[in-house]
Design a protein around this motif. Structure first.
Motif, PDB file in Angstrom:
ATOM      1  N   VAL B 165       0.107  -1.331  -0.186  1.00 20.18           N
ATOM      2  CA  VAL B 165      -0.066  -0.230   0.092  1.00 20.18           C
ATOM      3  C   VAL B 165       1.149   1.400   0.253  1.00 20.18           C
ATOM      4  O   VAL B 165       0.427   2.452  -0.301  1.00 20.18           O
ATOM      5  CB  VAL B 165      -1.041  -0.045   0.844  1.00 20.18           C
ATOM      6  CG1 VAL B 165      -1.924  -1.369   0.983  1.00 20.18           C
ATOM      7  CG2 VAL B 165      -0.570   0.192   2.582  1.00 20.18           C
ATOM      8  N   LYS B 166       2.190   0.970   0.827  1.00 21.18           N
ATOM      9  CA  LYS B 166       2.851   2.057   0.827  1.00 21.18           C
ATOM     10  C   LYS B 166       3.273   2.307  -0.630  1.00 21.18           C
ATOM     11  O   LYS B 166       3.743   3.591  -1.033  1.00 21.18           O
ATOM     12  CB  LYS B 166       4.030   1.964   1.450  1.00 21.18           C
ATOM     13  CG  LYS B 166       3.918   2.435   3.052  1.00 21.18           C
ATOM     14  CD  LYS B 166       4.241   3.133   3.373  1.00 21.18           C
ATOM     15  CE  LYS B 166       5.692   4.262   3.280  1.00 21.18           C
ATOM     16  NZ  LYS B 166       5.009   5.539   3.541  1.00 21.18           N
ATOM     17  N   SER B 167       3.905   1.466  -1.958  1.00 20.49           N
ATOM     18  CA  SER B 167       4.160   1.328  -3.009  1.00 20.49           C
ATOM     19  C   SER B 167       3.205   1.885  -3.638  1.00 20.49           C
ATOM     20  O   SER B 167       3.759   2.630  -4.949  1.00 20.49           O
ATOM     21  CB  SER B 167       4.703   0.265  -3.677  1.00 20.49           C
ATOM     22  OG  SER B 167       5.365  -0.424  -2.536  1.00 20.49           O
ATOM     23  N   LEU B 168       2.238   1.397  -3.775  1.00 16.36           N
ATOM     24  CA  LEU B 168       0.671   2.540  -4.398  1.00 16.36           C
ATOM     25  C   LEU B 168       0.794   3.825  -4.245  1.00 16.36           C
ATOM     26  O   LEU B 168      -0.046   4.122  -5.050  1.00 16.36           O
ATOM     27  CB  LEU B 168       0.043   1.500  -4.167  1.00 16.36           C
ATOM     28  CG  LEU B 168      -0.729  -0.203  -4.773  1.00 16.36           C
ATOM     29  CD1 LEU B 168      -1.958  -0.450  -3.845  1.00 16.36           C
ATOM     30  CD2 LEU B 168      -0.368   0.083  -6.203  1.00 16.36           C
ATOM     31  N   GLY B 169       1.227   4.313  -3.413  1.00 13.07           N
ATOM     32  CA  GLY B 169       0.296   5.821  -2.390  1.00 13.07           C
ATOM     33  C   GLY B 169       0.134   6.126  -1.766  1.00 13.07           C
ATOM     34  O   GLY B 169      -0.405   7.649  -1.675  1.00 13.07           O
ATOM     35  N   PHE B 170      -0.121   5.003  -0.996  1.00 11.26           N
ATOM     36  CA  PHE B 170      -1.325   5.497   0.362  1.00 11.26           C
ATOM     37  C   PHE B 170      -0.507   5.709   1.381  1.00 11.26           C
ATOM     38  O   PHE B 170       0.991   5.403   1.768  1.00 11.26           O
ATOM     39  CB  PHE B 170      -2.245   4.504   0.727  1.00 11.26           C
ATOM     40  CG  PHE B 170      -3.493   3.766  -0.118  1.00 11.26           C
ATOM     41  CD1 PHE B 170      -4.601   4.469   0.148  1.00 11.26           C
ATOM     42  CD2 PHE B 170      -2.904   2.936  -1.404  1.00 11.26           C
ATOM     43  CE1 PHE B 170      -5.680   3.697  -0.814  1.00 11.26           C
ATOM     44  CE2 PHE B 170      -3.905   1.889  -1.816  1.00 11.26           C
ATOM     45  CZ  PHE B 170      -5.372   2.651  -1.833  1.00 11.26           C
ATOM     46  N   LYS B 171      -1.213   6.865   2.316  1.00 15.38           N
ATOM     47  CA  LYS B 171      -0.836   7.723   2.974  1.00 15.38           C
ATOM     48  C   LYS B 171      -0.697   6.239   4.049  1.00 15.38           C
ATOM     49  O   LYS B 171      -1.814   5.496   4.200  1.00 15.38           O
ATOM     50  CB  LYS B 171      -0.823   8.235   3.528  1.00 15.38           C
ATOM     51  CG  LYS B 171      -0.805  10.077   3.558  1.00 15.38           C
ATOM     52  CD  LYS B 171      -0.738  10.909   3.958  1.00 15.38           C
ATOM     53  CE  LYS B 171      -0.150  12.292   3.504  1.00 15.38           C
ATOM     54  NZ  LYS B 171       0.821  12.283   2.003  1.00 15.38           N
ATOM     55  N   VAL B 172       0.137   6.297   4.716  1.00 11.23           N
ATOM     56  CA  VAL B 172      -0.457   4.906   5.954  1.00 11.23           C
ATOM     57  C   VAL B 172      -0.041   5.650   7.778  1.00 11.23           C
ATOM     58  O   VAL B 172       0.773   6.269   7.776  1.00 11.23           O
ATOM     59  CB  VAL B 172       0.875   3.839   6.123  1.00 11.23           C
ATOM     60  CG1 VAL B 172       0.711   2.679   7.060  1.00 11.23           C
ATOM     61  CG2 VAL B 172       0.900   2.741   4.971  1.00 11.23           C
ATOM     62  N   PHE B 173      -1.547   5.789   7.793  1.00  8.85           N
ATOM     63  CA  PHE B 173      -1.494   5.923   9.850  1.00  8.85           C
ATOM     64  C   PHE B 173      -1.910   4.160  10.358  1.00  8.85           C
ATOM     65  O   PHE B 173      -2.258   4.247   9.965  1.00  8.85           O
ATOM     66  CB  PHE B 173      -2.668   6.612   9.377  1.00  8.85           C
ATOM     67  CG  PHE B 173      -2.628   7.914   8.755  1.00  8.85           C
ATOM     68  CD1 PHE B 173      -1.511   8.171   7.734  1.00  8.85           C
ATOM     69  CD2 PHE B 173      -3.299   8.963   9.845  1.00  8.85           C
ATOM     70  CE1 PHE B 173      -1.681   9.899   7.517  1.00  8.85           C
ATOM     71  CE2 PHE B 173      -3.408  10.241   9.607  1.00  8.85           C
ATOM     72  CZ  PHE B 173      -1.979  11.041   8.074  1.00  8.85           C
ATOM     73  N   LEU B 174      -0.501   4.671  11.004  1.00 10.29           N
ATOM     74  CA  LEU B 174      -1.384   4.272  12.340  1.00 10.29           C
ATOM     75  C   LEU B 174      -1.808   4.181  13.566  1.00 10.29           C
ATOM     76  O   LEU B 174      -1.403   4.658  14.501  1.00 10.29           O
ATOM     77  CB  LEU B 174       0.823   3.525  13.121  1.00 10.29           C
ATOM     78  CG  LEU B 174       1.340   2.786  11.630  1.00 10.29           C
ATOM     79  CD1 LEU B 174       2.772   1.948  12.487  1.00 10.29           C
ATOM     80  CD2 LEU B 174       1.221   1.885  10.501  1.00 10.29           C
ATOM     81  N   LEU B 175      -2.662   3.038  14.415  1.00  7.00           N
ATOM     82  CA  LEU B 175      -3.450   3.776  15.112  1.00  7.00           C
ATOM     83  C   LEU B 175      -3.380   2.667  16.448  1.00  7.00           C
ATOM     84  O   LEU B 175      -3.945   1.723  15.933  1.00  7.00           O
ATOM     85  CB  LEU B 175      -5.142   3.989  14.578  1.00  7.00           C
ATOM     86  CG  LEU B 175      -6.262   4.676  15.251  1.00  7.00           C
ATOM     87  CD1 LEU B 175      -6.132   5.311  16.125  1.00  7.00           C
ATOM     88  CD2 LEU B 175      -7.292   4.853  14.209  1.00  7.00           C
ATOM     89  N   THR B 176      -3.207   2.810  17.031  1.00  6.27           N
ATOM     90  CA  THR B 176      -3.173   1.670  17.878  1.00  6.27           C
ATOM     91  C   THR B 176      -3.798   2.382  19.555  1.00  6.27           C
ATOM     92  O   THR B 176      -3.663   3.371  19.311  1.00  6.27           O
ATOM     93  CB  THR B 176      -1.696   1.360  18.180  1.00  6.27           C
ATOM     94  OG1 THR B 176      -1.542   0.440  18.566  1.00  6.27           O
ATOM     95  CG2 THR B 176      -0.980   2.541  18.522  1.00  6.27           C
ATOM     96  N   GLU B 177      -3.443   0.781  20.108  1.00  4.26           N
ATOM     97  CA  GLU B 177      -4.261   0.891  21.722  1.00  4.26           C
ATOM     98  C   GLU B 177      -2.862   1.343  22.696  1.00  4.26           C
ATOM     99  O   GLU B 177      -3.524   1.713  23.522  1.00  4.26           O
ATOM    100  CB  GLU B 177      -4.755  -0.567  22.227  1.00  4.26           C
ATOM    101  CG  GLU B 177      -6.798  -0.584  21.421  1.00  4.26           C
ATOM    102  CD  GLU B 177      -7.262  -0.035  22.928  1.00  4.26           C
ATOM    103  OE1 GLU B 177      -7.355   0.383  23.811  1.00  4.26           O
ATOM    104  OE2 GLU B 177      -7.903   1.375  22.119  1.00  4.26           O
ATOM    105  N   ARG B 178      -1.818   0.870  22.533  1.00  6.09           N
ATOM    106  CA  ARG B 178      -0.413   1.408  22.874  1.00  6.09           C
ATOM    107  C   ARG B 178      -1.211   2.483  23.500  1.00  6.09           C
ATOM    108  O   ARG B 178      -0.809   3.584  22.840  1.00  6.09           O
ATOM    109  CB  ARG B 178       0.529   1.059  21.983  1.00  6.09           C
ATOM    110  CG  ARG B 178       0.319  -0.006  22.417  1.00  6.09           C
ATOM    111  CD  ARG B 178       2.103  -1.080  21.185  1.00  6.09           C
ATOM    112  NE  ARG B 178       2.035  -2.353  21.211  1.00  6.09           N
ATOM    113  CZ  ARG B 178       3.667  -2.745  21.209  1.00  6.09           C
ATOM    114  NH1 ARG B 178       4.594  -2.019  21.308  1.00  6.09           N
ATOM    115  NH2 ARG B 178       3.496  -3.656  20.554  1.00  6.09           N
ATOM    116  N   SER B 179      -0.006   3.403  24.861  1.00  9.90           N
ATOM    117  CA  SER B 179      -0.035   4.731  25.251  1.00  9.90           C
ATOM    118  C   SER B 179       0.852   5.322  24.615  1.00  9.90           C
ATOM    119  O   SER B 179       2.228   4.486  24.192  1.00  9.90           O
ATOM    120  CB  SER B 179       0.123   4.339  26.997  1.00  9.90           C
ATOM    121  OG  SER B 179       0.571   5.659  27.279  1.00  9.90           O
TER     122      SER B 179
END
Lengths: 262, 262
Positions: B165-179
């Motif tokens: 998905v990075k290569s396709l040009g999407f922005k990548v957002f990581l959304l986690t329960e971690r603190s």
């Protein structure tokens, strides 16, 4: 940067096409070149491919799909006839019943439970058992003939849930993909199968022609909400029964590996 | 009529309590009195109860739940270690990849793919293997110690999807329960596991304390939409990663039988 991205994409795409074996929704070639090989570990691999296909279908990851993978036809047959399918339906119905019991209903009689009909209240397994359990391309003419016989049986745990939510005081709305021209046979079939005293049976009218099930059912739920009704629960075997606008507080997804309705 | 309804309900309720064996979300008694019985058909029945429990979990029918049924601990262990779990993850990742490939991206670079972290990009199976694969009550102190080691491995097919998905040009957002207090170790762990060049890593801040994951993640997605971003895909192992407001065009539910986050 964009050109580099396209270049990397093309390389990845080439690899992904080269490795593709289970990606297509309509599988028209064997999942495995070694499908005829009956060695136990190959059987196990096929079994795992079919269970992962099942997971993808039931968690709404795989869509749309037109037909079950040919290689999983035997898996689906055993799943339906061997007890697993019924046990899953029972499990969902009991969860739904527990939720219904936990709800505090209003005094105004405006709490609604929606049921889909096919593969939710009535079982068409006898029809599909004669058509490869979803491994044959669907034939609406043949299926209509089956519907017009009006002999579909109740799904037992759905009948219990139906009676329970009625007894608790919910209004019961039946919202089906079936056509208005099948109203009489559907009413007769439902009553013969033990379903009684529903508050409304909504079938596809001429104005609903060409709409996806998600749109058609969302519109009908919108009307309920506009009338001041509160949709507490919704039981259906298709995600298109459950998702969309005016969704219920809780929905209950019954299993269905035989067909997909968008 | 209402009194009759209550009367029928009480009768049904009495029966349903009497028959209850697999209804409770936190199962603190055996599913079967005959659990110690090793006859093949009893094993088969237990297996079917566990597969129907799995179906109920993965299709979002069963919620909330705190711990896996004790009787299914061995089933879950075999499911995770025997290949089925990985095969399901692969299946979902390939569906996600096919969808990403089919998307026509805007020229403005505002198409986003969201990934959850735990059990989506990084695997905590080594931790859970030491804690009964979800059959022990969760212990946040112990789990934090594991997180702070920063040694979780990449889920291989998620890493491939991430890169695609990075290569396709999407922005990548990581959304986690971690603190937020685990930001540094999380960044190091992700990078050591092969994840690079994400556009944003969102962790739970002090202002998110006490919010359900569904609310917290919905709020973060709302912010993305308010910034003019378009959320195309969302990969997560919990329904609370995927449902709620500002939902993605398509979501991809990875399997997780080990724990539930509301």
């Amino acid at each position: 940067m964009r050109i580099l991205g396209i270049f990397i994409f093309l390389i990845l795409f080439t690899f992904s096409v080269a490795n593709e074996d289970f990606n297509t929704h309509v599988v028209d070639k064997p999942l495995f070149d070694y499908f005829e090989n009956n060695e136990p570990h190959m059987k196990r691999t096929l079994h795992l491919e079919c269970t992962s296909w099942k997971f993808a279908v039931e968690a709404n990851n795989l869509r749309p799909w037109k037909i079950i993978p040919q290689e999983c036809a035997d898996y689906v047959r055993k799943y339906i006839t061997g007890g697993a399918y019924n046990m899953e339906i029972d499990r969902v119905s009991r969860e739904a019943g527990a939720f219904a019991l936990s709800m505090k209903l209003g005094e105004d009689g405006k709490d609604v439970w929606i049921f889909d009909v096919d593969e939710t209240l009535l079982s068409n397994v006898p029809y599909y058992s004669q058509h490869g359990y979803g491994s044959e391309v669907s034939n609406s003419v043949e299926f209509d003939k089956w519907v017009e016989k009006g002999v579909a049986r109740a799904i037992v745990s759905s009948l219990k849930l139906y009676q329970d939510v009625k007894s608790l005081g919910f209004k019961v709305f039946l919202l089906t993909e079936r056509s208005e021209r099948h109203r009489i046979v559907t009413v007769e079939n439902l009553m013969n199968a033990g379903f009684q005293y529903w508050d409304k049976l909504i079938l596809r009218g001429s104005e609903d022609h060409g709409k996806s099930a998600t749109i058609y059912k969302s519109e009908k739920r919108n009307e309920m909400v506009q009338e001041g009704l509160r949709i507490a629960g919704n039981s259906g075997d298709q995600w298109s029964d459950l998702l969309g606008s005016s969704a219920s507080i809780r929905y209950f997804k019954l299993p269905n590996l035989m067909y997909y309705i968008p």
